[in-house]
Design a protein around this motif. Structure first.
Motif, PDB file in Angstrom:
ATOM      1  N   SER A 146       0.845  -1.184   0.000  1.00  0.00           N
ATOM      2  CA  SER A 146       0.000   0.000   0.000  1.00  0.00           C
ATOM      3  C   SER A 146       0.890   1.247   0.000  1.00  0.00           C
ATOM      4  O   SER A 146       2.086   1.164   0.307  1.00  0.00           O
ATOM      5  CB  SER A 146      -0.869   0.003   1.259  1.00  0.00           C
ATOM      6  OG  SER A 146      -0.042   0.146   2.407  1.00  0.00           O
ATOM      7  N   PRO A 147       0.322   2.414  -0.313  1.00  0.00           N
ATOM      8  CA  PRO A 147       1.123   3.646  -0.249  1.00  0.00           C
ATOM      9  C   PRO A 147       1.726   3.873   1.138  1.00  0.00           C
ATOM     10  O   PRO A 147       2.857   4.325   1.258  1.00  0.00           O
ATOM     11  CB  PRO A 147       0.106   4.731  -0.599  1.00  0.00           C
ATOM     12  CG  PRO A 147      -0.886   4.033  -1.490  1.00  0.00           C
ATOM     13  CD  PRO A 147      -1.005   2.648  -0.914  1.00  0.00           C
ATOM     14  N   SER A 148       0.964   3.545   2.176  1.00  0.00           N
ATOM     15  CA  SER A 148       1.488   3.714   3.535  1.00  0.00           C
ATOM     16  C   SER A 148       2.694   2.819   3.784  1.00  0.00           C
ATOM     17  O   SER A 148       3.664   3.220   4.429  1.00  0.00           O
ATOM     18  CB  SER A 148       0.392   3.392   4.564  1.00  0.00           C
ATOM     19  OG  SER A 148      -0.647   4.326   4.502  1.00  0.00           O
ATOM     20  N   LEU A 149       2.635   1.605   3.239  1.00  0.00           N
ATOM     21  CA  LEU A 149       3.744   0.681   3.433  1.00  0.00           C
ATOM     22  C   LEU A 149       4.958   1.110   2.616  1.00  0.00           C
ATOM     23  O   LEU A 149       6.098   0.950   3.057  1.00  0.00           O
ATOM     24  CB  LEU A 149       3.314  -0.734   3.048  1.00  0.00           C
ATOM     25  CG  LEU A 149       4.110  -1.878   3.699  1.00  0.00           C
ATOM     26  CD1 LEU A 149       4.226  -1.674   5.192  1.00  0.00           C
ATOM     27  CD2 LEU A 149       3.449  -3.208   3.399  1.00  0.00           C
ATOM     28  N   HIS A 150       4.707   1.680   1.439  1.00  0.00           N
ATOM     29  CA  HIS A 150       5.815   2.245   0.659  1.00  0.00           C
ATOM     30  C   HIS A 150       6.498   3.364   1.452  1.00  0.00           C
ATOM     31  O   HIS A 150       7.731   3.470   1.467  1.00  0.00           O
ATOM     32  CB  HIS A 150       5.311   2.793  -0.672  1.00  0.00           C
ATOM     33  CG  HIS A 150       5.361   1.812  -1.788  1.00  0.00           C
ATOM     34  ND1 HIS A 150       6.542   1.290  -2.277  1.00  0.00           N
ATOM     35  CD2 HIS A 150       4.364   1.253  -2.530  1.00  0.00           C
ATOM     36  CE1 HIS A 150       6.277   0.447  -3.266  1.00  0.00           C
ATOM     37  NE2 HIS A 150       4.978   0.406  -3.422  1.00  0.00           N
ATOM     38  N   ASP A 197      -0.842  -1.161  12.277  1.00  0.00           N
ATOM     39  CA  ASP A 197      -2.101  -1.899  12.199  1.00  0.00           C
ATOM     40  C   ASP A 197      -2.978  -1.413  11.063  1.00  0.00           C
ATOM     41  O   ASP A 197      -3.878  -2.114  10.607  1.00  0.00           O
ATOM     42  CB  ASP A 197      -2.874  -1.774  13.513  1.00  0.00           C
ATOM     43  CG  ASP A 197      -2.198  -2.527  14.645  1.00  0.00           C
ATOM     44  OD1 ASP A 197      -1.362  -3.417  14.337  1.00  0.00           O
ATOM     45  OD2 ASP A 197      -2.477  -2.233  15.811  1.00  0.00           O
ATOM     46  N   ASP A 198      -2.718  -0.179  10.590  1.00  0.00           N
ATOM     47  CA  ASP A 198      -3.526   0.374   9.494  1.00  0.00           C
ATOM     48  C   ASP A 198      -2.954   0.011   8.125  1.00  0.00           C
ATOM     49  O   ASP A 198      -3.542   0.344   7.103  1.00  0.00           O
ATOM     50  CB  ASP A 198      -3.581   1.896   9.590  1.00  0.00           C
ATOM     51  CG  ASP A 198      -4.273   2.363  10.858  1.00  0.00           C
ATOM     52  OD1 ASP A 198      -5.093   1.578  11.383  1.00  0.00           O
ATOM     53  OD2 ASP A 198      -3.986   3.492  11.324  1.00  0.00           O
ATOM     54  N   VAL A 199      -1.815  -0.650   8.123  1.00  0.00           N
ATOM     55  CA  VAL A 199      -1.146  -0.988   6.869  1.00  0.00           C
ATOM     56  C   VAL A 199      -1.652  -2.346   6.376  1.00  0.00           C
ATOM     57  O   VAL A 199      -1.500  -3.346   7.058  1.00  0.00           O
ATOM     58  CB  VAL A 199       0.387  -1.035   7.047  1.00  0.00           C
ATOM     59  CG1 VAL A 199       1.051  -1.573   5.802  1.00  0.00           C
ATOM     60  CG2 VAL A 199       0.905   0.352   7.380  1.00  0.00           C
ATOM     61  N   GLN A 200      -2.211  -2.349   5.192  1.00  0.00           N
ATOM     62  CA  GLN A 200      -2.688  -3.594   4.603  1.00  0.00           C
ATOM     63  C   GLN A 200      -2.318  -3.630   3.131  1.00  0.00           C
ATOM     64  O   GLN A 200      -2.381  -2.592   2.456  1.00  0.00           O
ATOM     65  CB  GLN A 200      -4.208  -3.732   4.735  1.00  0.00           C
ATOM     66  CG  GLN A 200      -4.698  -3.851   6.173  1.00  0.00           C
ATOM     67  CD  GLN A 200      -4.254  -5.141   6.833  1.00  0.00           C
ATOM     68  OE1 GLN A 200      -3.988  -6.121   6.157  1.00  0.00           O
ATOM     69  NE2 GLN A 200      -4.166  -5.133   8.156  1.00  0.00           N
ATOM     70  N   PRO A 201      -1.938  -4.789   2.595  1.00  0.00           N
ATOM     71  CA  PRO A 201      -1.673  -4.886   1.162  1.00  0.00           C
ATOM     72  C   PRO A 201      -2.915  -4.545   0.355  1.00  0.00           C
ATOM     73  O   PRO A 201      -4.038  -4.826   0.792  1.00  0.00           O
ATOM     74  CB  PRO A 201      -1.268  -6.351   0.959  1.00  0.00           C
ATOM     75  CG  PRO A 201      -0.881  -6.825   2.325  1.00  0.00           C
ATOM     76  CD  PRO A 201      -1.738  -6.064   3.279  1.00  0.00           C
ATOM     77  N   GLN A 202      -2.715  -3.923  -0.800  1.00  0.00           N
ATOM     78  CA  GLN A 202      -3.844  -3.601  -1.670  1.00  0.00           C
ATOM     79  C   GLN A 202      -4.299  -4.827  -2.431  1.00  0.00           C
ATOM     80  O   GLN A 202      -3.515  -5.646  -2.841  1.00  0.00           O
ATOM     81  CB  GLN A 202      -3.439  -2.496  -2.659  1.00  0.00           C
ATOM     82  CG  GLN A 202      -3.185  -1.154  -1.987  1.00  0.00           C
ATOM     83  CD  GLN A 202      -2.831  -0.097  -2.999  1.00  0.00           C
ATOM     84  OE1 GLN A 202      -2.110  -0.347  -3.964  1.00  0.00           O
ATOM     85  NE2 GLN A 202      -3.362   1.101  -2.811  1.00  0.00           N
ATOM     86  N   SER A 203      -5.602  -4.945  -2.575  1.00  0.00           N
ATOM     87  CA  SER A 203      -6.148  -6.091  -3.332  1.00  0.00           C
ATOM     88  C   SER A 203      -6.317  -5.710  -4.790  1.00  0.00           C
ATOM     89  O   SER A 203      -6.161  -4.566  -5.154  1.00  0.00           O
ATOM     90  CB  SER A 203      -7.495  -6.501  -2.736  1.00  0.00           C
ATOM     91  OG  SER A 203      -8.382  -5.412  -2.765  1.00  0.00           O
TER      92      SER A 203
END
Length: 203
Positions: A146-150, A197-203
């Motif tokens: 996700s953008p947050s994870l990037h 906890d708000d970081v999730q991979p994009q589907s």
């Protein structure tokens, strides 16, 4: 990698300006045309050495104990990768210091260093996405950060890069409170409060 080591040796001994691509080819035991088959410039010849260090850290994050939360996995990997005698021998840190100092002082080599660092951010984001994915998540989905994870991966990668650069710019030994591992741990501490906890991979 032999070409990269030959280039690093000549850069350290003669300096970047005094070293030609032809010199590197000769030191590596290859023809100049073979050198240019792999690298467009003499500076690019050391890219594999920079990349190897970045890859070691990403792989250490991937292999960190699965029960560790992401910030702890990053710290665990940093300690493993940056503590002399673990992933890199104590003697090799002299080479690290030389190569990083060259990257800081040479615009052409700094570009190579920056490109490797950017690629390592992308790889790290994929590793973090895989670690944060729910059990049973399809691997192809898990590897789409996700953008947050990037953003988190960019900050984490910068934490390591700045620590190594700060250490390389001085004269402190690679061990101890002013070594790259200690500096990286201080920098990575800022990520403990990241909203993982708000970081999730994009589907």
């Amino acid at each position: 990698m032999e070409i990269a080591r030959a280039a690093a040796g000549l850069f350290a001994k003669r300096g970047l300006k005094a070293t030609r691509a032809e010199d590197i080819a000769q030191a590596a035991g290859i023809a100049p045309r073979t050198f240019y088959r792999y690298f467009a410039t003499k500076e690019e010849a050391v890219a594999p050495l920079y990349a190897a260090g970045a890859a070691r850290w990403s792989e250490a994050v991937r292999k960190a104990p699965p029960d560790l939360p992401l910030p702890r996995a990053l710290e665990h990997a940093a300690l493993h990768t940056l503590t002399p005698g673990t992933a890199v021998s104590t003697a090799s840190w002299d080479w690290v210091r030389t190569l990083v100092r060259l990257a800081i002082s040479s615009p052409a080599l700094r570009k190579v260093w920056a490109e490797v660092c950017h690629e390592s951010e992308t790889t790290l984001a994929e590793v973090l996405a895989a670690r944060s994915a729910a059990p049973g998540t399809d691997d192809n989905v898990a590897e789409r950060p996700s953008p947050s994870l990037h953003f988190a991966a960019a900050v984490a990668a910068a934490s390591i890069r700045v620590a190594v650069e700060a250490w390389a710019a001085g004269d402190a030994p690679p061990e101890g409170p002013e070594g790259p591992a200690a500096l990286a741990m201080h920098n990575l501490a800022t990520l403990r409060d990241f909203p993982w906890d708000d970081v999730q991979p994009q589907s």
